[in-house]
Write a protein that holds these residues in place. Structure first.
Motif, PDB file in Angstrom:
ATOM      1  N   TYR A   1      52.644  30.674  33.638  1.00  0.00           N
ATOM      2  CA  TYR A   1      52.392  30.743  32.205  1.00  0.00           C
ATOM      3  C   TYR A   1      52.562  29.359  31.566  1.00  0.00           C
ATOM      4  O   TYR A   1      51.787  28.962  30.681  1.00  0.00           O
ATOM      5  CB  TYR A   1      53.346  31.732  31.543  1.00  0.00           C
ATOM      6  CG  TYR A   1      52.879  33.165  31.595  1.00  0.00           C
ATOM      7  CD1 TYR A   1      51.647  33.538  31.065  1.00  0.00           C
ATOM      8  CD2 TYR A   1      53.683  34.164  32.143  1.00  0.00           C
ATOM      9  CE1 TYR A   1      51.217  34.853  31.098  1.00  0.00           C
ATOM     10  CE2 TYR A   1      53.257  35.485  32.189  1.00  0.00           C
ATOM     11  CZ  TYR A   1      52.027  35.817  31.666  1.00  0.00           C
ATOM     12  OH  TYR A   1      51.611  37.126  31.700  1.00  0.00           O
TER      13      TYR A   1
ATOM     14  N   ALA B   1      49.626  27.125  32.281  1.00  0.00           N
ATOM     15  CA  ALA B   1      48.456  27.528  31.495  1.00  0.00           C
ATOM     16  C   ALA B   1      48.582  27.055  30.051  1.00  0.00           C
ATOM     17  O   ALA B   1      47.599  26.604  29.437  1.00  0.00           O
ATOM     18  CB  ALA B   1      48.295  29.044  31.550  1.00  0.00           C
TER      19      ALA B   1
ATOM     20  N   GLN C   1      46.179  24.264  28.152  1.00  0.00           N
ATOM     21  CA  GLN C   1      45.480  24.574  26.909  1.00  0.00           C
ATOM     22  C   GLN C   1      45.756  23.521  25.844  1.00  0.00           C
ATOM     23  O   GLN C   1      44.847  23.103  25.104  1.00  0.00           O
ATOM     24  CB  GLN C   1      45.913  25.955  26.411  1.00  0.00           C
ATOM     25  CG  GLN C   1      45.029  26.520  25.323  1.00  0.00           C
ATOM     26  CD  GLN C   1      43.610  26.827  25.795  1.00  0.00           C
ATOM     27  OE1 GLN C   1      43.413  27.270  26.927  1.00  0.00           O
ATOM     28  NE2 GLN C   1      42.624  26.536  24.965  1.00  0.00           N
TER      29      GLN C   1
ATOM     30  N   VAL D   1      42.439  23.884  32.607  1.00  0.00           N
ATOM     31  CA  VAL D   1      42.556  25.183  31.954  1.00  0.00           C
ATOM     32  C   VAL D   1      41.938  26.267  32.841  1.00  0.00           C
ATOM     33  O   VAL D   1      42.500  27.357  33.016  1.00  0.00           O
ATOM     34  CB  VAL D   1      41.880  25.167  30.573  1.00  0.00           C
ATOM     35  CG1 VAL D   1      41.752  26.587  30.018  1.00  0.00           C
ATOM     36  CG2 VAL D   1      42.684  24.319  29.603  1.00  0.00           C
TER      37      VAL D   1
ATOM     38  N   THR E   1      44.375  27.095  35.798  1.00  0.00           N
ATOM     39  CA  THR E   1      45.550  27.889  35.431  1.00  0.00           C
ATOM     40  C   THR E   1      45.161  29.330  35.090  1.00  0.00           C
ATOM     41  O   THR E   1      45.913  30.261  35.392  1.00  0.00           O
ATOM     42  CB  THR E   1      46.276  27.242  34.236  1.00  0.00           C
ATOM     43  OG1 THR E   1      45.360  27.113  33.125  1.00  0.00           O
ATOM     44  CG2 THR E   1      46.815  25.869  34.609  1.00  0.00           C
ATOM     45  N   LYS E   2      44.006  29.496  34.466  1.00  0.00           N
ATOM     46  CA  LYS E   2      43.536  30.858  34.187  1.00  0.00           C
ATOM     47  C   LYS E   2      43.243  31.607  35.485  1.00  0.00           C
ATOM     48  O   LYS E   2      43.543  32.803  35.608  1.00  0.00           O
ATOM     49  CB  LYS E   2      42.289  30.815  33.310  1.00  0.00           C
ATOM     50  CG  LYS E   2      42.557  30.526  31.843  1.00  0.00           C
ATOM     51  CD  LYS E   2      41.265  30.641  31.046  1.00  0.00           C
ATOM     52  CE  LYS E   2      41.535  30.435  29.553  1.00  0.00           C
ATOM     53  NZ  LYS E   2      40.286  30.541  28.747  1.00  0.00           N
TER      54      LYS E   2
ATOM     55  N   LEU F   1      46.521  32.770  37.011  1.00  0.00           N
ATOM     56  CA  LEU F   1      47.042  33.954  36.336  1.00  0.00           C
ATOM     57  C   LEU F   1      46.237  35.203  36.720  1.00  0.00           C
ATOM     58  O   LEU F   1      46.803  36.281  36.914  1.00  0.00           O
ATOM     59  CB  LEU F   1      47.008  33.752  34.815  1.00  0.00           C
ATOM     60  CG  LEU F   1      48.012  32.738  34.254  1.00  0.00           C
ATOM     61  CD1 LEU F   1      47.750  32.512  32.770  1.00  0.00           C
ATOM     62  CD2 LEU F   1      49.446  33.196  34.475  1.00  0.00           C
ATOM     63  N   ALA F   2      44.911  35.029  36.813  1.00  0.00           N
ATOM     64  CA  ALA F   2      44.069  36.162  37.203  1.00  0.00           C
ATOM     65  C   ALA F   2      44.378  36.606  38.630  1.00  0.00           C
ATOM     66  O   ALA F   2      44.373  37.805  38.941  1.00  0.00           O
ATOM     67  CB  ALA F   2      42.600  35.790  37.070  1.00  0.00           C
TER      68      ALA F   2
ATOM     69  N   SER G   1      47.051  37.880  32.592  1.00  0.00           N
ATOM     70  CA  SER G   1      46.127  37.043  31.837  1.00  0.00           C
ATOM     71  C   SER G   1      46.903  36.185  30.855  1.00  0.00           C
ATOM     72  O   SER G   1      48.042  36.480  30.488  1.00  0.00           O
ATOM     73  CB  SER G   1      45.109  37.906  31.075  1.00  0.00           C
ATOM     74  OG  SER G   1      45.774  38.693  30.105  1.00  0.00           O
ATOM     75  N   LYS G   2      46.268  35.121  30.367  1.00  0.00           N
ATOM     76  CA  LYS G   2      46.907  34.234  29.402  1.00  0.00           C
ATOM     77  C   LYS G   2      47.206  34.958  28.093  1.00  0.00           C
ATOM     78  O   LYS G   2      48.186  34.660  27.409  1.00  0.00           O
ATOM     79  CB  LYS G   2      45.973  33.034  29.135  1.00  0.00           C
ATOM     80  CG  LYS G   2      46.552  32.006  28.171  1.00  0.00           C
ATOM     81  CD  LYS G   2      47.783  31.347  28.773  1.00  0.00           C
ATOM     82  CE  LYS G   2      48.349  30.275  27.816  1.00  0.00           C
ATOM     83  NZ  LYS G   2      48.939  30.859  26.605  1.00  0.00           N
ATOM     84  N   ASP G   3      46.375  35.973  27.814  1.00  0.00           N
ATOM     85  CA  ASP G   3      46.560  36.703  26.563  1.00  0.00           C
ATOM     86  C   ASP G   3      47.838  37.530  26.560  1.00  0.00           C
ATOM     87  O   ASP G   3      48.308  37.956  25.502  1.00  0.00           O
ATOM     88  CB  ASP G   3      45.367  37.634  26.313  1.00  0.00           C
ATOM     89  CG  ASP G   3      44.074  36.838  26.155  1.00  0.00           C
ATOM     90  OD1 ASP G   3      44.158  35.663  25.753  1.00  0.00           O
ATOM     91  OD2 ASP G   3      43.001  37.408  26.451  1.00  0.00           O
TER      92      ASP G   3
END
Length: 383
Positions: free
Chosen positions: A133, A136, A140, A181, A184-185, A188-189, A194-196
């Protein structure tokens, strides 16, 4: 020649026919009793071996013991009986391996629990998640800064205040930040988050398939640091495989879609049915056999992976001569039957047998339908 000599000569001439008649008469008397004796001796024999075959005299006691019948044709399905094992379907089972190390906060599913696709299996408190996290978020921020710098350099170049090379450097920095970016996404995936979802260090692993937990190797509160070892196994056991090995010589009799009858050691008195779904393409060099797989409906849950079973494969039905098993006589390495050539005269013949159907044997070669053979006590005629 004197008178005495003439008389003796005359007497000899007269007696010669008489003696010859007596000799012939004696010979005839000797022949008749010998012929009758041979006939009497033959009548006492149970069987007589001749060039034409084996003959049973009229007085032979074997005529009452031996039974003769015609060879008939019937539908034959050659069966292959092989051992088998119940196995998991690899397409509907998964060994769940945590992608990160950490302490197990909660086991949401335990051994034997039912699982739906998307259900949370367990939660881990992991520093790796926090790092992912953080990376990421940094990427960003760097992208946002690079974008602003690129716009500023563009404005300066348009006003002919900044050098062209500064603008090109800003473009390169923006491209690099954009790639970071994306990386890192993707990380996470890959972890399934997810980043969200926002920053944090708690990781939840969800099941990709529906099924049941059949293995569990961890306890709540324990630390899991081996990201190559499965923490649990989830499997859909509604369909399982019966795997069996077919000998190389029996391969021509096996085909996909073939019916199979299965008997398991656990349920010895029950017969289950299935069909061959797959026949292996490669022969095992050590056992000279090929794996076949039979799909079995297991919604009842009675079939447990690891169970041993006996598989009976039915061959393709065909018409073939068949004889009672009692008609076959073993003679050394040969299998023989006795064929009736004429009434009570039999010829031994070598045959090749195939499948057994009830109390009858399939004849592969040596006999034709309609021929009459000894079907009972043929061993009495054997050499």
């Amino acid at each position: 020649m004197n008178k005495n000599n003439i008389s003796l000569h005359t007497l000899g001439v007269l007696l010669a026919p008489v003696c010859l008649g007596m000799l012939l008469s004696g010979c005839n008397k000797a022949e008749v009793p010998a012929s009758k004796k041979e006939a009497a001796d033959e009548a006492k024999l149970p069987l007589i071996r001749e060039a034409a075959g084996i003959r049973l005299p009229e007085t032979s006691p074997l005529r009452k013991s031996i039974a003769v019948a015609a060879v008939t044709e019937q539908t034959v399905e050659r069966a292959i009986i092989i051992p088998g094992t119940i196995e998991l379907d690899a397409a509907t089972s998964i060994k769940v391996v945590p992608p990160v190390a950490g302490r197990i906060l909660q086991l949401n599913k335990r051994l034997g629990d039912k699982v739906n696709a998307g259900d949370v299996l367990f939660s881990i408190d992991s520093a790796d998640i926090a790092t992912a996290y953080s990376d990421a978020s940094k990427a960003q921020s760097a992208l946002l800064l690079a974008k602003r710098n690129l716009q500023r350099q563009k404005d300066l170049v348009d006003a002919e205040i900044a050098a062209r090379k500064d603008y090109e450097q800003a473009e390169a920095d923006y491209s690099q930040a954009s790639s970071e970016v994306g990386r890192t996404k993707a990380r996470l995936a890959q972890l399934g988050v997810s980043k969200d979802a926002g920053a944090g260090h708690h990781y939840q692993l969800r099941s990709p398939i529906a099924g049941r937990v059949i293995e569990l190797s961890a306890a709540q509160g324990g630390f899991w640091n081996d990201t190559n070892a499965p923490l649990m196994t989830v499997a859909d056991l509604s369909t399982v495989w019966m795997t069996a090995s077919v000998a190389e010589k029996d391969l021509p009799l096996v085909f996909a879609g073939q019916a199979a009858k299965i008997t398991l050691n656990a349920y010895d008195n029950e017969v289950f049915e299935g069909k061959i779904r797959y026949v292996g393409d490669v022969i095992d060099a050590d056992t000279r056999s090929v794996k076949v797989r039979i799909a079995i409906d297991n919604k009842s849950g009675r079939f447990k992976p690891g169970m041993y079973a006996k598989v009976n494969l039915s061959g393709q039905a065909h018409q073939a001569p068949a004889i009672p098993a009692s008609a076959v006589v073993q003679n050394g390495f040969n299998t023989r039957v006795f064929v009736e050539k004429t009434p009570w005269v039999f010829e031994p013949r070598i045959v090749k047998t195939g499948a057994q159907v009830g109390d009858k044997l399939e004849i592969l070669s040596g006999l034709k339908a309609g021929e009459r053979i000894v079907v009972k006590e043929g061993v009495l005629l054997n050499d």
